[in-house]
Scaffold this motif. Sequence first.
Motif, short mmCIF file in Angstrom:
data_model
loop_
_atom_site.label_atom_id
_atom_site.label_comp_id
_atom_site.label_asym_id
_atom_site.label_seq_id
_atom_site.Cartn_x
_atom_site.Cartn_y
_atom_site.Cartn_z
N ILE A 1 5.58 1.10 9.61
CA ILE A 1 4.08 0.89 9.26
C ILE A 1 3.87 -0.27 8.23
CG2 ILE A 1 3.54 3.36 9.84
CD1 ILE A 1 3.57 3.76 6.73
N GLU A 2 4.84 -1.21 8.35
CA GLU A 2 4.65 -2.21 7.13
C GLU A 2 3.45 -2.84 7.59
OE1 GLU A 2 8.12 -3.48 10.11
OE2 GLU A 2 7.23 -1.92 9.49
N ASP A 3 3.23 -3.33 8.71
CA ASP A 3 1.64 -4.11 8.81
C ASP A 3 0.70 -3.29 8.55
OD1 ASP A 3 3.33 -6.15 9.94
OD2 ASP A 3 3.18 -5.32 12.11
N ASN A 4 0.78 -1.88 8.27
CA ASN A 4 -0.33 -1.05 7.95
C ASN A 4 -0.33 -0.67 6.64
OD1 ASN A 4 0.73 -0.24 10.87
ND2 ASN A 4 -1.56 0.30 10.91
N VAL A 5 0.27 -1.30 5.76
CA VAL A 5 0.34 -1.06 4.17
C VAL A 5 0.64 -2.25 3.38
CG1 VAL A 5 1.64 0.26 2.47
CG2 VAL A 5 1.71 1.17 4.71
N THR A 6 -0.40 -2.47 2.46
CA THR A 6 -0.36 -3.58 1.57
C THR A 6 -0.26 -3.18 0.18
OG1 THR A 6 -2.07 -4.80 2.85
CG2 THR A 6 -1.76 -5.78 0.74
N PHE A 7 0.99 -3.70 -0.46
CA PHE A 7 1.12 -3.29 -1.82
C PHE A 7 0.55 -4.21 -2.59
CE2 PHE A 7 4.64 -1.18 0.61
CZ PHE A 7 4.64 0.03 -0.23
N LEU A 8 -0.26 -4.10 -3.53
CA LEU A 8 -1.36 -5.10 -4.22
C LEU A 8 -0.78 -5.43 -5.41
CD1 LEU A 8 -4.72 -2.95 -3.54
CD2 LEU A 8 -3.88 -5.01 -2.35
N GLY A 9 0.17 -4.77 -5.89
CA GLY A 9 0.59 -4.87 -7.37
C GLY A 9 -0.25 -4.37 -8.38
N PHE A 10 -0.24 -4.82 -9.45
CA PHE A 10 -1.07 -4.21 -10.53
C PHE A 10 -2.47 -4.79 -10.11
CE2 PHE A 10 -3.34 -5.25 -14.46
CZ PHE A 10 -3.40 -4.15 -15.02
N VAL A 11 -3.42 -3.86 -10.32
CA VAL A 11 -4.79 -3.99 -10.26
C VAL A 11 -5.58 -3.83 -11.43
CG1 VAL A 11 -7.01 -3.20 -8.85
CG2 VAL A 11 -4.78 -2.96 -7.62
N ASN A 12 -6.11 -4.83 -12.13
CA ASN A 12 -6.78 -4.58 -13.24
C ASN A 12 -8.07 -3.92 -13.12
OD1 ASN A 12 -9.24 -6.41 -12.73
ND2 ASN A 12 -7.65 -8.26 -12.79
N GLU A 13 -8.56 -3.38 -14.45
CA GLU A 13 -9.63 -2.46 -14.50
C GLU A 13 -10.97 -3.03 -14.12
OE1 GLU A 13 -10.70 1.15 -16.33
OE2 GLU A 13 -8.79 0.41 -16.16
N GLU A 14 -10.98 -4.33 -14.25
CA GLU A 14 -12.26 -4.92 -13.54
C GLU A 14 -12.39 -4.73 -11.98
OE1 GLU A 14 -14.76 -5.95 -15.37
OE2 GLU A 14 -13.57 -5.36 -16.75
N GLU A 15 -11.20 -5.11 -11.36
CA GLU A 15 -11.12 -5.04 -9.87
C GLU A 15 -11.17 -3.70 -9.25
OE1 GLU A 15 -11.22 -7.79 -8.04
OE2 GLU A 15 -11.60 -8.83 -9.64
N LEU A 16 -11.09 -2.73 -10.08
CA LEU A 16 -10.69 -1.18 -9.37
C LEU A 16 -11.93 -0.73 -8.71
CD1 LEU A 16 -8.56 0.98 -11.79
CD2 LEU A 16 -8.20 0.42 -9.38
#
Length: 372
Positions: A250-265
């Motif tokens: 399922i690697e094509d069905n999952v995106t690891f975004l890394g750290f998501v800052n508070e403004e983007e959440l």
Amino acid sequence: MKVLVVAPYFHPRKGGMEVLAYQICKRIAKKHDVVVVTSNHTKKERITEYFDNMKVIRLPIMVKVSNTPVNPFWYFALKKIIKQENPDAIYAHTPVPFLADLIARISPRRTVLHYHNDLIKDNFILDAICRLYYFVVGNQTLKKVRRIIASSKYYAENSEYLKSHLNKITYISPGVDLNHFNTKVKGKRLSEKSLFFLAQLDKTHAHKGLDYLLQAVSVVKSTYPGIHLYVGGNGDNIDYYKSISQKLQIEDNVTFLGFVNEEELPKYYKSVDISILPSYNRAEGFGMVLAEANACGTPIIGSKIGGIPAVIMDNYNGLLVPPKNVEELAKAIERILSNEKLAKALGSNGAKLAKEKWSWDKIAKETEEALK
């Protein structure tokens, strides 16, 4: 009133406990003197900072045991700080051990202990150490302090450590910044059928259950081939989760975004169909990410464990599933994805619940009263 806040970690470090302590303290500091004592997790030196009307003293760490900062000399530093600051109340945070345990022995009658969750580990040896900690130290800390704050009556009554202290517990849930997380936020659709998971991806946070969510995605994929999971967070276990995705194909069905800052959440919460937290033990004291998603009008799914049932009213603002049950988690995901009317109702009810129960201003006021 002068308040001395004692927390193992503090802003700008991210995490449920850190966010709660910061959001409450900066509001209390508008009316009262607030001094924060915490660890310096970046440098081995003592520093004093001033921000948001608070004085923040960061003490150097000698050693780190798992996620616990330790320095035996903190005992003497805390005694000196208390003598200098002479606080009316001490507001300590646990379950990360040591710092709160020290303050409970130095000044127990002035201490209000914010108990976020039980200390539990998956590893047999580490869990045995946690139980030994409660037997030798933790239970005495709970006994010594003047008052305890727990996230919910449900959590306290089901905790083997808190249930003996119900007579001195005040129930105050974590909160949500409703100015930041709300239904007015505009999010760009990430994909047709999408899910969001947010947590620290450290080995110490394995209880968040991402491995079970990945398995559920592989099940849902047979019904919705385009299903996509967005994973927010960094940590030392991220390669392990990526390897699971590859094994499940399922690697094509999952995106690891890394750290998501508070403004983007808020944008991420608004850009997906469901926000999910499949934690599997009582180390989950509340599930703040679920409350944030609800505030944005997003349906949520969580495990019926720890403090999550205090956030999710099943079939009202989200769905509860048994922990570690991939089949039931997959069914819950498919149920929301296939029923637009249900999804809309869960999101709408969640936004309403957030306004009624989870405003940080409301939570800070309740905490202020507990400290008084």
